[in-house]
Motif scaffolding. Structure first.
Motif, PDB file in Angstrom:
ATOM      1  N   ALA A  78       7.006  19.017 -62.931  1.00  0.00           N
ATOM      2  CA  ALA A  78       8.083  18.147 -63.395  1.00  0.00           C
ATOM      3  C   ALA A  78       9.029  17.783 -62.263  1.00  0.00           C
ATOM      4  CB  ALA A  78       8.851  18.833 -64.521  1.00  0.00           C
ATOM      5  N   ALA A  79       9.124  18.643 -61.260  1.00  0.00           N
ATOM      6  CA  ALA A  79      10.025  18.384 -60.141  1.00  0.00           C
ATOM      7  C   ALA A  79       9.366  18.858 -58.847  1.00  0.00           C
ATOM      8  CB  ALA A  79      11.356  19.106 -60.344  1.00  0.00           C
ATOM      9  N   LYS A  80       9.634  18.143 -57.771  1.00  0.00           N
ATOM     10  CA  LYS A  80       9.097  18.528 -56.463  1.00  0.00           C
ATOM     11  C   LYS A  80      10.208  18.432 -55.436  1.00  0.00           C
ATOM     12  CE  LYS A  80       5.811  17.384 -52.858  1.00  0.00           C
ATOM     13  NZ  LYS A  80       6.832  17.412 -51.811  1.00  0.00           N
ATOM     14  N   VAL A  81      10.407  19.505 -54.717  1.00  0.00           N
ATOM     15  CA  VAL A  81      11.454  19.547 -53.698  1.00  0.00           C
ATOM     16  C   VAL A  81      10.825  19.327 -52.324  1.00  0.00           C
ATOM     17  CG1 VAL A  81      13.180  20.994 -52.558  1.00  0.00           C
ATOM     18  CG2 VAL A  81      12.879  21.129 -55.044  1.00  0.00           C
ATOM     19  N   THR A  82      11.411  18.439 -51.542  1.00  0.00           N
ATOM     20  CA  THR A  82      11.030  18.264 -50.142  1.00  0.00           C
ATOM     21  C   THR A  82      12.192  18.771 -49.306  1.00  0.00           C
ATOM     22  OG1 THR A  82       9.715  16.289 -50.655  1.00  0.00           O
ATOM     23  CG2 THR A  82      10.314  16.646 -48.348  1.00  0.00           C
ATOM     24  N   ARG A  83      11.973  19.850 -48.606  1.00  0.00           N
ATOM     25  CA  ARG A  83      13.047  20.442 -47.807  1.00  0.00           C
ATOM     26  C   ARG A  83      13.306  19.610 -46.541  1.00  0.00           C
ATOM     27  NH1 ARG A  83      15.648  23.525 -51.374  1.00  0.00           N
ATOM     28  NH2 ARG A  83      14.238  25.004 -52.400  1.00  0.00           N
ATOM     29  N   ALA A  84      14.493  19.748 -46.018  1.00  0.00           N
ATOM     30  CA  ALA A  84      14.869  19.043 -44.793  1.00  0.00           C
ATOM     31  C   ALA A  84      13.846  19.324 -43.698  1.00  0.00           C
ATOM     32  CB  ALA A  84      16.258  19.484 -44.343  1.00  0.00           C
ATOM     33  N   GLY A  85      13.349  18.279 -43.074  1.00  0.00           N
ATOM     34  CA  GLY A  85      12.374  18.421 -42.002  1.00  0.00           C
ATOM     35  C   GLY A  85      10.933  18.437 -42.461  1.00  0.00           C
ATOM     36  N   ASP A  86      10.701  18.433 -43.794  1.00  0.00           N
ATOM     37  CA  ASP A  86       9.331  18.500 -44.314  1.00  0.00           C
ATOM     38  C   ASP A  86       8.748  17.149 -44.708  1.00  0.00           C
ATOM     39  OD1 ASP A  86       9.268  21.202 -43.948  1.00  0.00           O
ATOM     40  OD2 ASP A  86       9.588  21.725 -46.061  1.00  0.00           O
ATOM     41  N   GLY A  87       9.502  16.072 -44.554  1.00  0.00           N
ATOM     42  CA  GLY A  87       8.981  14.754 -44.908  1.00  0.00           C
ATOM     43  C   GLY A  87       7.871  14.326 -43.959  1.00  0.00           C
ATOM     44  N   ALA A  88       7.126  13.308 -44.374  1.00  0.00           N
ATOM     45  CA  ALA A  88       6.004  12.805 -43.575  1.00  0.00           C
ATOM     46  C   ALA A  88       6.492  11.738 -42.600  1.00  0.00           C
ATOM     47  CB  ALA A  88       4.926  12.221 -44.480  1.00  0.00           C
ATOM     48  N   VAL A  89       6.394  12.027 -41.302  1.00  0.00           N
ATOM     49  CA  VAL A  89       6.802  11.063 -40.277  1.00  0.00           C
ATOM     50  C   VAL A  89       5.678  10.035 -40.129  1.00  0.00           C
ATOM     51  CG1 VAL A  89       7.485  10.724 -37.875  1.00  0.00           C
ATOM     52  CG2 VAL A  89       8.138  12.834 -39.068  1.00  0.00           C
ATOM     53  N   LEU A  90       5.899   8.828 -40.646  1.00  0.00           N
ATOM     54  CA  LEU A  90       4.860   7.801 -40.647  1.00  0.00           C
ATOM     55  C   LEU A  90       5.098   6.703 -39.620  1.00  0.00           C
ATOM     56  CD1 LEU A  90       4.189   7.463 -44.479  1.00  0.00           C
ATOM     57  CD2 LEU A  90       2.982   8.858 -42.792  1.00  0.00           C
ATOM     58  N   TRP A  91       6.258   6.746 -38.964  1.00  0.00           N
ATOM     59  CA  TRP A  91       6.532   5.767 -37.909  1.00  0.00           C
ATOM     60  C   TRP A  91       7.389   6.420 -36.844  1.00  0.00           C
ATOM     61  CZ3 TRP A  91      11.222   3.687 -36.118  1.00  0.00           C
ATOM     62  CH2 TRP A  91      11.097   2.611 -35.222  1.00  0.00           C
ATOM     63  N   THR A  92       7.058   6.155 -35.590  1.00  0.00           N
ATOM     64  CA  THR A  92       7.864   6.625 -34.467  1.00  0.00           C
ATOM     65  C   THR A  92       8.148   5.436 -33.564  1.00  0.00           C
ATOM     66  OG1 THR A  92       6.767   8.783 -34.536  1.00  0.00           O
ATOM     67  CG2 THR A  92       8.004   8.255 -32.549  1.00  0.00           C
ATOM     68  N   GLY A  93       9.407   5.224 -33.248  1.00  0.00           N
ATOM     69  CA  GLY A  93       9.797   4.084 -32.433  1.00  0.00           C
ATOM     70  C   GLY A  93       9.597   4.328 -30.951  1.00  0.00           C
ATOM     71  N   GLU A  94       9.597   3.255 -30.189  1.00  0.00           N
ATOM     72  CA  GLU A  94       9.418   3.333 -28.736  1.00  0.00           C
ATOM     73  C   GLU A  94      10.514   4.145 -28.070  1.00  0.00           C
ATOM     74  OE1 GLU A  94       8.993  -0.356 -26.689  1.00  0.00           O
ATOM     75  OE2 GLU A  94       7.585  -1.170 -28.158  1.00  0.00           O
ATOM     76  N   HIS A  95      11.699   4.147 -28.693  1.00  0.00           N
ATOM     77  CA  HIS A  95      12.848   4.804 -28.068  1.00  0.00           C
ATOM     78  C   HIS A  95      13.245   6.099 -28.771  1.00  0.00           C
ATOM     79  CE1 HIS A  95      13.255   1.204 -25.626  1.00  0.00           C
ATOM     80  NE2 HIS A  95      13.179   0.491 -26.731  1.00  0.00           N
ATOM     81  N   GLY A  96      12.394   6.562 -29.711  1.00  0.00           N
ATOM     82  CA  GLY A  96      12.651   7.848 -30.361  1.00  0.00           C
ATOM     83  C   GLY A  96      13.036   7.794 -31.827  1.00  0.00           C
ATOM     84  N   GLY A  97      13.118   6.614 -32.401  1.00  0.00           N
ATOM     85  CA  GLY A  97      13.426   6.506 -33.823  1.00  0.00           C
ATOM     86  C   GLY A  97      12.280   7.027 -34.686  1.00  0.00           C
ATOM     87  N   ARG A  98      12.569   7.273 -35.966  1.00  0.00           N
ATOM     88  CA  ARG A  98      11.536   7.791 -36.876  1.00  0.00           C
ATOM     89  C   ARG A  98      11.711   7.218 -38.275  1.00  0.00           C
ATOM     90  NH1 ARG A  98      10.538  13.925 -37.022  1.00  0.00           N
ATOM     91  NH2 ARG A  98      12.289  13.825 -38.434  1.00  0.00           N
TER      92      ARG A  98
END
Length: 201
Positions: A78-98
């Motif tokens: 019924a509920a799912k917790v995503t803790r800080a830092g556990d998300g899926a990084v699907l894009w990384t920028g040339e200068h370090g963005g995410r």
């Protein structure tokens, strides 16, 4: 790719292969429905590439599962917790963005919740999503420029924007300080375009 990116690529690859096999589709059929090359499908399934967000959206829409389901299989909880830092990084920028996908719902009406950071000079170009897609974002820090369907919107901390995501659009940080924003993407009717075709297979 770093270890975390490699693990995510393997999870996505296994999920894509599972969904393709569940439909009895060949690699060529998925490639055709998604509008990507057969080689790209092979690389994704093998976890040997870090595909762009655009490629993942094409694959998830073709499979009718929504982008969040490629990152993690749907759960009956019924509920799912995503803790800080556990998300899926699907894009990384040339200068370090995410671009980090932190939460999502199952189809047919998929909602994605993203956390974005744009370093100075970062720009993310997004091709048009499926018809009816809406995007809502709020700038938390810095300033972000959004271009959607040729219209330019400059948002500062606290500002919000709602726009149709079924047109080409981009997010950029032309400033000299980092910017951070949350993004919610609503994509209705995921997979409907391919269900009748899959039934004819």
């Amino acid at each position: 790719m770093d270890v975390k990116a490699e693990n995510l690529a393997r999870v996505i690859g296994a999920r894509v292969k599972h969904e393709r096999n569940a439909r009895g589709w060949t690699l060529d059929r998925l490639a055709e429905h998604a509008g990507v090359s057969r080689r790209m499908v092979v690389n994704v399934e093998q976890g040997s590439t870090n595909p762009s967000v655009g490629t993942l959206l094409r694959l998830s829409d073709a499979l009718g599962v929504g982008l969040p389901a490629l990152v993690e299989p749907p759960t009956p909880k019924a509920a799912k917790v995503t803790r800080a830092g556990d998300g899926a990084v699907l894009w990384t920028g040339e200068h370090g963005g995410r671009g980090v996908l932190v939460a999502g719902t199952e189809p047919p009406d998929v909602v994605e919740l993203w956390e974005w950071t744009l370093a100075p000079g970062d720009r993310h170009e997004s091709e048009a999503h499926s018809s009816g897609t809406r995007e809502l974002l709020q700038v938390l820090e810095g300033s972000v420029t959004i271009v959607a369907d040729g219209q330019v919107h400059t948002l500062d901390a606290g500002d919000a924007l709602t726009f149709f995501g079924d047109v080409d659009h981009s997010y950029s940080n032309p400033n000299d300080v980092p910017a951070r924003f949350t993004l919610c993407v609503y994509e209705p009717g995921v997979g409907h375009a391919h269900r009748s075709e899959a039934g004819d297979a």
